[in-house]
Design a protein around this motif. Structure first.
Motif, PDB file in Angstrom:
ATOM      1  N   TRP A  95      31.819  14.627 -16.766  1.00  0.00           N
ATOM      2  CA  TRP A  95      31.471  13.626 -15.751  1.00  0.00           C
ATOM      3  C   TRP A  95      31.082  14.392 -14.502  1.00  0.00           C
ATOM      4  O   TRP A  95      31.824  15.272 -14.047  1.00  0.00           O
ATOM      5  CB  TRP A  95      32.679  12.732 -15.482  1.00  0.00           C
ATOM      6  CG  TRP A  95      32.482  11.699 -14.411  1.00  0.00           C
ATOM      7  CD1 TRP A  95      31.983  10.439 -14.597  1.00  0.00           C
ATOM      8  CD2 TRP A  95      32.800  11.802 -13.024  1.00  0.00           C
ATOM      9  NE1 TRP A  95      31.974   9.762 -13.396  1.00  0.00           N
ATOM     10  CE2 TRP A  95      32.462  10.590 -12.414  1.00  0.00           C
ATOM     11  CE3 TRP A  95      33.323  12.824 -12.232  1.00  0.00           C
ATOM     12  CZ2 TRP A  95      32.643  10.345 -11.058  1.00  0.00           C
ATOM     13  CZ3 TRP A  95      33.497  12.598 -10.880  1.00  0.00           C
ATOM     14  CH2 TRP A  95      33.164  11.367 -10.311  1.00  0.00           C
TER      15      TRP A  95
ATOM     16  N   LYS B  67      29.409  14.134 -10.475  1.00  0.00           N
ATOM     17  CA  LYS B  67      29.116  13.271  -9.327  1.00  0.00           C
ATOM     18  C   LYS B  67      28.450  14.132  -8.260  1.00  0.00           C
ATOM     19  O   LYS B  67      28.939  15.218  -7.930  1.00  0.00           O
ATOM     20  CB  LYS B  67      30.423  12.688  -8.787  1.00  0.00           C
ATOM     21  CG  LYS B  67      30.276  11.822  -7.578  1.00  0.00           C
ATOM     22  CD  LYS B  67      29.922  10.420  -7.984  1.00  0.00           C
ATOM     23  CE  LYS B  67      30.080   9.475  -6.813  1.00  0.00           C
ATOM     24  NZ  LYS B  67      29.809   8.115  -7.211  1.00  0.00           N
TER      25      LYS B  67
ATOM     26  N   TYR C  77      38.447  11.210  -7.948  1.00  0.00           N
ATOM     27  CA  TYR C  77      37.362  11.700  -7.105  1.00  0.00           C
ATOM     28  C   TYR C  77      37.452  10.977  -5.761  1.00  0.00           C
ATOM     29  O   TYR C  77      37.703   9.772  -5.722  1.00  0.00           O
ATOM     30  CB  TYR C  77      36.001  11.401  -7.742  1.00  0.00           C
ATOM     31  CG  TYR C  77      34.861  11.612  -6.785  1.00  0.00           C
ATOM     32  CD1 TYR C  77      34.374  12.883  -6.538  1.00  0.00           C
ATOM     33  CD2 TYR C  77      34.304  10.547  -6.088  1.00  0.00           C
ATOM     34  CE1 TYR C  77      33.350  13.091  -5.628  1.00  0.00           C
ATOM     35  CE2 TYR C  77      33.278  10.751  -5.181  1.00  0.00           C
ATOM     36  CZ  TYR C  77      32.805  12.010  -4.957  1.00  0.00           C
ATOM     37  OH  TYR C  77      31.808  12.214  -4.052  1.00  0.00           O
TER      38      TYR C  77
ATOM     39  N   GLN D   3      37.359   7.152  -6.622  1.00  0.00           N
ATOM     40  CA  GLN D   3      37.277   6.637  -7.981  1.00  0.00           C
ATOM     41  C   GLN D   3      38.311   7.318  -8.854  1.00  0.00           C
ATOM     42  O   GLN D   3      38.590   8.501  -8.671  1.00  0.00           O
ATOM     43  CB  GLN D   3      35.906   6.928  -8.598  1.00  0.00           C
ATOM     44  CG  GLN D   3      34.756   6.194  -7.995  1.00  0.00           C
ATOM     45  CD  GLN D   3      33.456   6.650  -8.637  1.00  0.00           C
ATOM     46  OE1 GLN D   3      33.007   7.759  -8.403  1.00  0.00           O
ATOM     47  NE2 GLN D   3      32.872   5.799  -9.443  1.00  0.00           N
TER      48      GLN D   3
ATOM     49  N   VAL E 230      38.646   8.541 -12.587  1.00  0.00           N
ATOM     50  CA  VAL E 230      37.778   8.859 -13.718  1.00  0.00           C
ATOM     51  C   VAL E 230      38.675   9.267 -14.864  1.00  0.00           C
ATOM     52  O   VAL E 230      39.573  10.093 -14.682  1.00  0.00           O
ATOM     53  CB  VAL E 230      36.827  10.025 -13.368  1.00  0.00           C
ATOM     54  CG1 VAL E 230      35.917  10.341 -14.535  1.00  0.00           C
ATOM     55  CG2 VAL E 230      36.037   9.713 -12.115  1.00  0.00           C
TER      56      VAL E 230
ATOM     57  N   ILE F  94      33.839   7.994 -21.238  1.00  0.00           N
ATOM     58  CA  ILE F  94      34.249   8.179 -19.850  1.00  0.00           C
ATOM     59  C   ILE F  94      34.278   6.818 -19.168  1.00  0.00           C
ATOM     60  O   ILE F  94      33.385   5.996 -19.360  1.00  0.00           O
ATOM     61  CB  ILE F  94      33.286   9.127 -19.115  1.00  0.00           C
ATOM     62  CG1 ILE F  94      33.403  10.528 -19.712  1.00  0.00           C
ATOM     63  CG2 ILE F  94      33.564   9.137 -17.627  1.00  0.00           C
ATOM     64  CD1 ILE F  94      32.488  11.552 -19.085  1.00  0.00           C
TER      65      ILE F  94
ATOM     66  N   GLU G 297      35.282   4.739 -15.322  1.00  0.00           N
ATOM     67  CA  GLU G 297      35.461   4.886 -13.883  1.00  0.00           C
ATOM     68  C   GLU G 297      36.039   3.595 -13.327  1.00  0.00           C
ATOM     69  O   GLU G 297      35.712   2.514 -13.804  1.00  0.00           O
ATOM     70  CB  GLU G 297      34.127   5.139 -13.179  1.00  0.00           C
ATOM     71  CG  GLU G 297      33.390   6.357 -13.607  1.00  0.00           C
ATOM     72  CD  GLU G 297      32.025   6.452 -12.952  1.00  0.00           C
ATOM     73  OE1 GLU G 297      31.756   5.694 -11.996  1.00  0.00           O
ATOM     74  OE2 GLU G 297      31.233   7.275 -13.399  1.00  0.00           O
TER      75      GLU G 297
END
Length: 136
Positions: A53, A55, A81, A99, A101, A110, A112
């Motif tokens: 994942w 970001k 995160y 978030q 995750v 995955i 969120e």
């Protein structure tokens, strides 16, 4: 650079036969705070990444991922995160983004979940993943 890692060998007495233990780790943003950059949360089987994942953090934002962990039954790996604009004080909560995750180990999916932003004061702390129980 490896920021943090955690491993899990639950329910598999022969991790070598499957490529090694499950390992979750995070990769921090490698660019300065005033430049955009990526942070990543990775689930690996031994040395082989199996789910990532990523970001992108915008320029002038501080934050990143917490140390990863596994649920006690090793069914999920997770990390939090969070980011916020550099230099914001007092914090009004509107610019803090967070978030949870997590990766479902069996399906490798995955997920969120947004963590609502709240003002950061001595009496009102921002939300954390502890406020959001994972399935099971």
């Amino acid at each position: 650079m490896l920021l943090a890692a955690n491993a899990c060998q639950a329910h598999d007495p022969t991790p070598a036969a499957t490529g090694g233990p499950l390992i979750a780790y995070t990769l921090p943003k490698s660019t300065p705070w005033f430049q955009a950059g990526d942070v990543s949360f990775v689930l690996a089987q031994g040395k082989t990444p199996i789910k990532t994942w990523t970001k992108q953090m915008d320029a002038s934002r501080l934050g990143g991922l917490t140390s990863p962990a596994f649920t006690t039954d090793c069914k999920h790996a997770f990390a939090q995160y969070a980011d916020e604009e550099a230099g914001r004080y007092p914090y009004d909560g509107g610019d803090i983004k967070a978030q949870l995750v997590w990766v479902d180990i069996a399906s490798r999916q995955i997920h969120e979940a947004a963590i609502p932003a709240r003002s950061r004061t001595s009496s009102h702390q921002p939300g954390t993943y502890r406020d959001y129980p994972l399935p099971n």
